[in-house]
Each structure stands twice: as C-alpha cells, then as structure tokens.
Scaffold this motif. Structure first.
Motif, PDB file in Angstrom:
ATOM      1  N   ALA A  31       0.481  -1.011   0.359  1.00 41.31           N
ATOM      2  CA  ALA A  31      -0.060   0.160  -0.091  1.00 41.31           C
ATOM      3  C   ALA A  31       0.679   1.174   0.372  1.00 41.31           C
ATOM      4  O   ALA A  31       0.419   2.104  -0.620  1.00 41.31           O
ATOM      5  CB  ALA A  31      -0.921  -0.051   0.922  1.00 41.31           C
ATOM      6  N   PRO A  38      -5.029  -0.430   1.386  1.00 41.04           N
ATOM      7  CA  PRO A  38      -4.025  -2.181   1.972  1.00 41.04           C
ATOM      8  C   PRO A  38      -5.659  -2.943   2.173  1.00 41.04           C
ATOM      9  O   PRO A  38      -5.960  -3.690   3.308  1.00 41.04           O
ATOM     10  CB  PRO A  38      -3.301  -1.740   3.644  1.00 41.04           C
ATOM     11  CG  PRO A  38      -4.928  -0.961   4.416  1.00 41.04           C
ATOM     12  CD  PRO A  38      -5.317   0.289   2.709  1.00 41.04           C
ATOM     13  N   TYR A 159     -10.573   6.141   3.104  1.00 46.26           N
ATOM     14  CA  TYR A 159     -11.256   5.353   2.410  1.00 46.26           C
ATOM     15  C   TYR A 159     -12.511   4.865   2.138  1.00 46.26           C
ATOM     16  O   TYR A 159     -13.090   3.921   2.317  1.00 46.26           O
ATOM     17  CB  TYR A 159     -10.122   4.364   3.315  1.00 46.26           C
ATOM     18  CG  TYR A 159     -11.515   4.046   4.540  1.00 46.26           C
ATOM     19  CD1 TYR A 159     -12.497   3.340   5.325  1.00 46.26           C
ATOM     20  CD2 TYR A 159     -10.334   4.711   5.904  1.00 46.26           C
ATOM     21  CE1 TYR A 159     -13.175   3.536   6.868  1.00 46.26           C
ATOM     22  CE2 TYR A 159     -10.999   5.017   7.303  1.00 46.26           C
ATOM     23  CZ  TYR A 159     -12.202   4.619   7.555  1.00 46.26           C
ATOM     24  OH  TYR A 159     -12.948   3.986   8.542  1.00 46.26           O
ATOM     25  N   GLY A 206      -1.824   4.078   2.664  1.00 40.51           N
ATOM     26  CA  GLY A 206      -2.614   3.834   2.356  1.00 40.51           C
ATOM     27  C   GLY A 206      -3.975   3.488   2.751  1.00 40.51           C
ATOM     28  O   GLY A 206      -4.817   3.213   2.735  1.00 40.51           O
ATOM     29  N   CYS A 208      -5.704   6.226   1.816  1.00 42.09           N
ATOM     30  CA  CYS A 208      -6.568   6.605   0.562  1.00 42.09           C
ATOM     31  C   CYS A 208      -7.641   7.827   1.040  1.00 42.09           C
ATOM     32  O   CYS A 208      -8.642   7.583   0.883  1.00 42.09           O
ATOM     33  CB  CYS A 208      -7.498   5.871   0.310  1.00 42.09           C
ATOM     34  SG  CYS A 208      -6.193   3.945  -0.388  1.00 42.09           S
TER      35      CYS A 208
END
Length: 390
Positions: A31, A38, A159, A206, A208
């Motif tokens: 990631a 991830p 995320y 990771g 995001c």
C-alpha cells in the motif's frame, strides 16, 4: 467472504491480530509503494471478525472498551500504520453510532448488519471552506419528501471509496447555524462519491484520504437525533485522540524493535575480544514509549469509566488534546532515534531495519488536527481557570 464470529474477549482479539502479522506487514508495504488501499490486510481483519470490536455484544460485536481498542490499534500499527489508522478510525465511527442505537431502531439494525457483514465505516467531517473546524459545517440537510438530501465537498475522506458506509456531518437544515450540526449515516449504495483531487502523500499512503464530493439521499432514521456537538465532545474527540495516539505508539514501537534487533546483530558481528558498547539511545526510546503507552491506557481507562458510569461524564477535552499533541511529537522522536541507531540500514526503504515508512507515517500525526490548534484550545482553557492537572 465468510467472517469469523467477533472475538469474545480482548485477549482473543489480540491473538487474532498477532496471527495476521505477516499479512498486515506485506499489505502495508504494498500500500505504501502504490498509495493504494491495504485491501489484503483489511480483508484479513474482516475475516477474523475484528471490524466489529467496538460494537456491543447485543448487536453481534465484541463490545470491547477503549483500553482494549487502544491496545489492538497499537498492535495493528506495529505492522502497518495505514491499516492501524483505518481500523482505529472505523472503530471510532462505530463508537459514535452506539449511544444512539438504543433510541433509533434503524441504527440498531445497522449495527447488527455491520457486525454480521463486517462493514467498514468511514468519516466525512472535513469540508472545504471551514478551515479544518470539526464543529462547523457549510453542507446542510435538505428535506425531500420523507428523506434527506446531503451534498458536501470534503477535503479528505479516508478510505471513503472502500467503505461500506459513511458518517457525515452537516447542518440540521439550510437555515441552521454553522455549528448546529447532525451526524448522518450514509450507506455506500445511497451515496455518490466523486474524487476531486489526488492522494500522493509523504506517509499514511494506504489510508487513501483523497478529497471527495459527496451526494446522498437517506431516510429520516439514519439522521442521529443527538446533536453532533454532544457526540463530538463525549465520544469522537477523546476517543479519536486515544486511538490515533495508540496507532502512533505502535508504529514507534516497531521502529524501536528494529533498532534493538540492529544493535543485537551488530553486537554478534563484533570481533571476539573487541568491546561492544550498548547504544544508550535504546534506553531513551524505551523510556518515551513506556510513557506514551501509560498515557494512552490511562486516558482510555478514564474514557471507558466515563462511558460506563451513565452519569455526567467528565470533559476529557484537555487531557485528550494533550495526549494527541504529545503522542504525535514523541513518537517521531522515537523513530528519529531508531534511524540514528540503524544508520543507512534504517534510511533505506527496504530491509528488516528500515524505519523510513515509520518516520513518514508518523509525521502525519502533527497535521491530523494541527497541534497548534489543540495547544491554543488548551491554553485558552487554562487561562479561563481549568486545572490541567486534575
């Protein structure tokens, strides 16, 4: 994907995390290289029933209190900072939903679904044009028949594209003041997300956390009745600082362990008859980590006691702010010392002694709600008579 039942105890949850160590490590490295989610690590946590840790047992979760959640966050953070932060943020969202579930059947049903299906819940509290102030919103709920429309330009949504649901802050209606906010549960199928910028950062790649434009229509039962200000003060702010600090401490702990292993390897390689001088920086790192772990667990225990008492909880704003500031700064100090101990092996992006990702991830802590803002809040409270040492 079939998931295991939620762990019944904190000890069982820790055992499951430890069993996933290799998966979490490998997923974190991938990631970080790609700034991608991830997914292998998070999927492993889902399969182990670990995403429902903060959901009470009556809804199918583990019902773990803050001290156990903090220890789990730290343990995951030792393997991958991004995965640890995703898990911590997710548990925080669940904790914000739980108090309202008893009075709102729709939320209770959602928690049961989230536990059974291991939903991942993200947060949409940031917004363009409010200067990073959690307690202000420009977006507002607009009633459309029996439902509500919410539209928001968020500067970061961690995320969000991978989440099963989102918790969104907005003004109660379009006539409400900026600080008259509610929290809205939005399921992924009810939302339209559009990425409005890149995510290519120094660390925590990771997670995001790209900026997003959100538009969603939700039923009335997914709007939490309790004002967001109360939820933020009682749950979101103190628990976020506890769990974030736990993740940072976990990352720093792994950096320390790499420095210890490097020193042990160096000692074994020392020629027979030569004198090996232990590096005193290891002792300094251990002292800082001991302090941080104690600080996290102390505040986590106080938070849990406050939640369990059912009475009027103590305002934890000052100690939570202080924990966040100290953990975000002292964890970096540990990683810097680990880098100095490991030298080029620590500076490298690869190898068992690398602490490059640790440092990059840990520097994010200072800007996750800027430390200057938190110290300014605490200073103002000090000058108005609040005793920091209570």
């Amino acid at each position: 994907m079939t998931s295991a039942a939620a762990p019944a105890t904190a000890a069982e949850a820790l055992e499951r995390v430890d069993a996933l160590r290799d998966t979490l490590l490998a997923g974190g490295e991938a990631a970080d290289r790609t700034a991608g989610f991830p997914d292998k690590g998070v999927d492993a946590l889902k399969a182990a029933g670990l995403l429902s840790a903060a959901i009470p047992a009556e809804y199918g979760g583990s019902g773990l209190a803050a001290p156990a959640l903090a220890e789990l966050a730290a343990r995951i953070g030792r393997c991958c900072g991004s995965t640890g932060m995703i898990w911590a943020m997710h548990q925080l969202q669940l904790a914000c939903l739980v108090p309202s579930a008893a009075a709102q059947p729709e939320l209770a049903d959602y928690l049961r679904t989230a536990a059974a299906e291991q939903h991942l819940v993200a947060s949409v509290t940031s917004e363009a044009g409010i200067g990073g102030n959690l307690r202000m919103s420009k977006a507002a709920l607009v009633q459309v028949g029996e439902e509500y429309l919410v539209e928001k330009h968020a500067t970061t949504v961690s995320y969000g594209e991978q989440a099963d649901s989102l918790l969104v802050t907005a003004r109660r209606d379009d006539r409400a003041a900026a600080d008259d906010q509610v929290l809205v549960l939005v399921r992924a199928e009810q939302a339209r997300l559009r990425r409005t910028g890149p995510w290519n950062t120094l660390g925590m790649r990771g997670t995001c956390s790209s900026p997003q434009h959100l538009q969603a229509v939700v039923p009335r039962g997914q709007v939490l009745a309790e004002p967001f200000g109360a939820i933020a003060g009682r749950v979101m702010v103190p628990l976020s600082h506890i769990l974030w600090a736990a993740v940072w401490t976990g990352i720093a702990t792994d950096a320390f362990r790499r420095a210890v292993r490097f020193s042990q390897t160096k000692a074994k390689a020392t020629r027979r008859g030569s004198t090996f001088a232990p590096d005193s920086r290891l002792g300094r790192m251990h002292a800082v980590l001991t302090m941080l772990r104690a600080h996290v667990q102390e505040l986590a225990a106080e938070f849990a006691e406050s939640r369990a008492s059912g009475g009027s909880p103590r305002d934890l704003t000052v100690p939570a702010n202080a924990l966040k500031v100290s953990a975000s700064e002292e964890s970096v100090r540990v990683a810097v010392l680990a880098l100095e101990v490991c030298g080029m092996a620590g500076y490298s992006e690869e190898g068992e002694f690398s602490v490059a990702r640790h440092l990059r991830d840990l520097y994010s802590g200072r800007i996750m709600i800027a430390n200057d803002k938190l110290t300014a809040v605490n200073t103002e409270l000090l000058l108005t008579g609040q005793d920091f040492l209570d």
